[in-house]
Design an enzyme around this catalytic site. Structure first.
Site, PDB file in Angstrom:
ATOM      1  N   HIS A 252       1.491  -3.743  -1.921  1.00 11.90           N
ATOM      2  CA  HIS A 252       2.381  -4.676  -2.485  1.00 11.90           C
ATOM      3  C   HIS A 252       3.744  -4.362  -2.346  1.00 11.90           C
ATOM      4  CE1 HIS A 252      -0.994  -6.626  -4.627  1.00 11.90           C
ATOM      5  NE2 HIS A 252      -1.847  -5.577  -4.525  1.00 11.90           N
TER       6      HIS A 252
ATOM      7  N   ARG B 128       1.764 -13.729  -9.830  1.00 12.83           N
ATOM      8  CA  ARG B 128       1.359 -12.567 -10.188  1.00 12.83           C
ATOM      9  C   ARG B 128       2.120 -12.061 -11.432  1.00 12.83           C
ATOM     10  NH1 ARG B 128       1.573 -11.848  -4.164  1.00 12.83           N
ATOM     11  NH2 ARG B 128      -0.599 -11.160  -3.516  1.00 12.83           N
TER      12      ARG B 128
ATOM     13  N   ARG C  48      -1.815 -16.260 -12.656  1.00 12.35           N
ATOM     14  CA  ARG C  48      -2.970 -15.562 -12.540  1.00 12.35           C
ATOM     15  C   ARG C  48      -2.969 -14.429 -13.757  1.00 12.35           C
ATOM     16  NH1 ARG C  48      -3.908 -11.693  -7.358  1.00 12.35           N
ATOM     17  NH2 ARG C  48      -2.153 -10.670  -8.401  1.00 12.35           N
TER      18      ARG C  48
ATOM     19  N   GLU D 210     -12.131 -13.283  -4.282  1.00 12.75           N
ATOM     20  CA  GLU D 210     -11.667 -12.079  -3.596  1.00 12.75           C
ATOM     21  C   GLU D 210     -12.643 -10.870  -3.426  1.00 12.75           C
ATOM     22  OE1 GLU D 210      -8.146 -10.649  -5.241  1.00 12.75           O
ATOM     23  OE2 GLU D 210      -8.675 -10.978  -7.164  1.00 12.75           O
TER      24      GLU D 210
ATOM     25  N   ASN E 124      -6.386 -10.973   0.902  1.00 10.51           N
ATOM     26  CA  ASN E 124      -5.897  -9.517   0.952  1.00 10.51           C
ATOM     27  C   ASN E 124      -7.139  -8.718   0.608  1.00 10.51           C
ATOM     28  OD1 ASN E 124      -3.689 -10.715   1.324  1.00 10.51           O
ATOM     29  ND2 ASN E 124      -2.782 -10.285  -0.596  1.00 10.51           N
ATOM     30  N   ASP E 125      -7.778  -8.741  -0.626  1.00 13.79           N
ATOM     31  CA  ASP E 125      -8.961  -8.298  -1.215  1.00 13.79           C
ATOM     32  C   ASP E 125     -10.064  -8.348  -0.685  1.00 13.79           C
ATOM     33  OD1 ASP E 125      -7.825  -6.223  -3.061  1.00 13.79           O
ATOM     34  OD2 ASP E 125      -7.240  -7.880  -4.386  1.00 13.79           O
TER      35      ASP E 125
ATOM     36  N   ARG F 265      -6.917  -1.598   1.858  1.00 13.54           N
ATOM     37  CA  ARG F 265      -5.588  -2.382   2.431  1.00 13.54           C
ATOM     38  C   ARG F 265      -4.529  -1.539   2.436  1.00 13.54           C
ATOM     39  NH1 ARG F 265      -4.906  -6.621  -2.494  1.00 13.54           N
ATOM     40  NH2 ARG F 265      -2.693  -6.811  -2.069  1.00 13.54           N
TER      41      ARG F 265
ATOM     42  N   CYS G 142      -4.425 -17.956  -1.318  1.00  9.74           N
ATOM     43  CA  CYS G 142      -3.040 -17.197  -1.768  1.00  9.74           C
ATOM     44  C   CYS G 142      -2.860 -15.998  -1.003  1.00  9.74           C
ATOM     45  CB  CYS G 142      -3.095 -17.372  -3.227  1.00  9.74           C
ATOM     46  SG  CYS G 142      -4.245 -16.372  -4.007  1.00  9.74           S
TER      47      CYS G 142
HETATM   48  C1  PEP Z   1      -5.492 -11.095  -2.591  1.00  7.55           C
HETATM   49  O1  PEP Z   1      -6.035 -10.312  -3.035  1.00  7.55           O
HETATM   50  O2  PEP Z   1      -5.250 -11.887  -1.654  1.00  7.55           O
HETATM   51  C2  PEP Z   1      -4.311 -11.606  -3.696  1.00  7.55           C
HETATM   52  C3  PEP Z   1      -3.707 -12.586  -3.358  1.00  7.55           C
HETATM   53  O3  PEP Z   1      -4.074 -11.070  -4.924  1.00  7.55           O
HETATM   54  P1  PEP Z   1      -3.346  -9.409  -4.831  1.00  7.55           P
HETATM   55  O4  PEP Z   1      -2.509  -9.171  -3.302  1.00  7.55           O
HETATM   56  O5  PEP Z   1      -2.324  -9.523  -5.774  1.00  7.55           O
HETATM   57  O6  PEP Z   1      -4.136  -8.393  -4.865  1.00  7.55           O
HETATM   58 MG    MG Z   2      -6.193  -9.365  -4.944  1.00  6.85          MG
END
Ligand code: PEP
Ligand code: MG
Length: 590
Positions: free
Chosen positions: A198, A305, A341, A440, A463-464, A474, A511
């Site tokens: 993040h 977010r 979200r 995700e 990402n997740d 990650r 996203c």
């Molecule tokens: C993801 O997991 O791809 C996502 C967009 O959410 P975050 O990165 O906030 O976990």
């Molecule tokens: Mg996520």
């Protein structure tokens, strides 16, 4: 003269946010302190005690100064943790036991103080009382500060960022990143982390370069070392020579010229060369990101977010405070859609150090919707704030980390309760507000058909999704090489989700950070995605690319890539396609 030029050292890491920057390093020390141990002659004992007293006074002065600054910048609530630090400093037991230890052992003060504070920490850790257990962090913090003063090292804190610097740290937590004075950050370098941590996502949204996964950069660098960071190739150069600075200066201006060409497309529609209009949204963390998103050509917000507002403070923002932020974003973006979200805390996103949940597997733990469904009042505060904001624009609501249909149904029930409460108060909102689910978790990817019955859209969080699909944390730099968006399992899963959404007539967006890397954009639209949402700064390039490419060609690319089995082959097919579309951009640059 030349012999005085310090040696240039090149460190290789992971390119996490594009750009080139050079400047002085601001090292946030996290490393283990090396405490010397030596005997003190009896006649010097008094002098050693004086050193201790002076260090305690200096620590007190530093803490009071930080407290004052934080209280001014962030408010009294946030400043209060420093009162606890002062209490530790004034704890007679800690002081007297250190003095006794010095008398009994005749060792130096650093060593004795460290020994005594470690004993205190162990004793507090063994307690059953959660409140007292939390005091461990205060003792650790204060003890580190006092030891650094005794050792003649300066402890840096994020508030001291008075001039423009490159932040260098072992890691930057999202709550630390939230407290930076963002105007002073030239770039970010971290030992740990990956492209999707993040802190990195925040660097990208600030438009500053970041290089992560350097393992021990924070140990190799000292404050004020002059460094250059190349966020395109993931390189950090300590003591860059004139020649290196010149070479990177050329690269930087070439990239800036290319960016200027991209920006000519920013405010044009994202229509492909064969006439298909595609949807392009921005990922944001709050109203402060909206101007930049719109300037970069966002036609909506594909991911708001909302946890960012929660992470900037120690207490939960109430319904009205949330409503203010959400409705401002809705107004600024109207008539474009804004996908809000709901709270996604947990994993590496903590409210503050005081709210860290001690879990063995935080990314697979009590996070996001799991947390919200157990804290219903808090969740409903947020849902009502979102509903009320829907009267100010085109607002949609989306739940993170859904792993089964029951969670989605439970969240929807609470949304209905929140609607009833708004109705009862005569508050206006969009009765038909659209509900979306993040996909995700691999389990959710397999039950898109079931989830489609309870929502109107999906957004794929790559990402997740990648972290769970490949079992690769990650944010762990040791295994960052295994975090592979080009893995055939990732491509197959994306294809499965998108095709299922298309079959069920569900709008599907992406996203996660894959959507923000232009080489994946043709693949995602070629697979049948309706929308992508990414950090604002990359949108001009994405729009430029879309306006050059034909959707029919992207569909052929997707078919070809879905058949490939080797990540390198997948990456090279995508890169080849991207480069073919972008051919010509260099000719436009003078
Ligand atoms: C993801 O997991 O791809 C996502 C967009 O959410 P975050 O990165 O906030 O976990
Ligand atoms: Mg996520």
């Amino acid at each position: 003269m030349d012999s005085e030029q310090p040696k240039e050292i090149v460190l290789d890491g992971i390119a996490a946010s594009p750009g080139v920057a050079h400047g002085s390093a601001f090292v946030i020390l996290q490393k283990e302190l090396e405490i010397p141990v030596y005997e003190i002659p009896v006649k010097q004992l008094e002098h050693e005690k004086e050193r201790f007293e002076k260090a305690l006074l200096e620590a007190r002065r530093q803490i009071a100064e930080i407290r004052h600054e934080i209280s001014g910048r962030l408010g009294e609530n946030e400043a209060r943790i420093f009162d606890a630090h002062i209490m530790v400093l004034e704890d007679r037991a800690l002081i007297e036991e250190t003095l006794r230890e010095m008398e009994d052992t005749a060792y130096n003060v650093e060593y004795c103080f460290r020994e005594v504070s470690n004993r205190f920490i162990e004793a507090f850790e063994a307690l059953q009382d959660d409140y007292l257990k939390e005091r461990v962090k205060d003792i650790e913090d204060v003890s580190r500060r006092v030891l650094q003063i005794l050792l003649g090292q300066t402890q840096r804190n994020l508030m001291e960022l008075v001039s423009e610097r490159i932040i260098v740290s072992e890691d930057i937590t999202p709550s630390e990143a939230a407290s930076f004075d963002k105007r002073k950050i030239l770039g970010v370098v971290t030992d740990s982390g990956s492209r999707t941590s993040h802190a990195v996502i925040m660097s990208r949204s600030l438009g500053v370069p970041a290089v992560v996964g350097l393992h021990n950069a924070s140990e190799q660098l000292d404050n004020d070392d002059y460094i250059l960071i190349d966020g395109y190739d993931g390189v950090v150069i300590i003591n860059p020579s004139e020649e290196t600075l010149f070479r990177y200066g050329e690269l930087k201006s070439e990239r800036q010229n290319i960016q200027r060409v991209f920006e000519t497309s920013a405010l044009l529609p994202a229509t492909t060369a064969d006439g298909h209009r595609l949807e392009i949204g921005a990922n944001i963390g709050g109203p402060e990101d909206c101007d930049a998103a719109l300037e970069h050509g966002a036609e909506g917000v594909g991911l708001y977010r909302t946890e960012a507002l929660f992470m900037q403070q120690d207490t939960f923002p109430d319904e009205d405070e949330q409503y203010k932020a959400y409705s401002k974003v809705a107004e600024m973006l109207a008539p474009h859609p804004v996908i809000l979200r709901t709270l996604d805390l947990g994993g590496d996103k903590h409210l503050s150090d005081f709210f860290v949940q001690n879990e063995n597997n935080p990314f697979m733990g009590f996070r996001a919707i799991r947390f919200c469904l157990e804290h219903r009042d808090l969740f409903k505060d947020q849902l009502r704030a979102i509903l009320r904001a829907s009267a100010s624009g085109n607002v949609k609501v989306m739940y993170p980390m859904i792993s089964n249909a029951e969670e989605l149904i439970a969240a929807n029930l609470l949304l209905e309760e929140a609607k009833a409460e708004c109705r009862a108060k005569g508050q206006k909102f969009d009765e038909n507000i659209q509900v979306g689910t993040m996909i995700e978790i691999p389990g959710a990817a397999y039950i898109c058909d079931l989830l489609a019955e309870h929502c109107q859209f999906f957004s794929i969080g790559t990402n997740d999704l990648i972290q769970y699909l490949l079992a690769v944390d990650r944010v762990n730099d040791r295994i960052a090489h295994l975090y592979e968006p080009n893995h055939p399992a990732v491509i197959r899963t994306l294809k499965m989700i998108i095709e299922s959404a298309n079959r069920h007539g569900i709008h599907v967006g992406i996203c996660g950070e894959m959507a923000g890397d232009p080489i994946y954009v043709p693949l995602l639209f070629g697979l049948g995605a309706n929308e992508i949402s990414a950090t604002g700064t990359v949108l001009p390039e994405i729009k430029y690319l879309i306006r050059k490419m034909k959707l029919a060609d992207a569909q052929m690319l997707a078919q070809e890539v879905a058949k490939l089995t080797d990540p390198h082959a997948i990456h090279s097919a995508l890169t080849k396609f991207y480069e073919a579309q972008m051919r010509g951009v260099l000719e436009q640059v003078d």
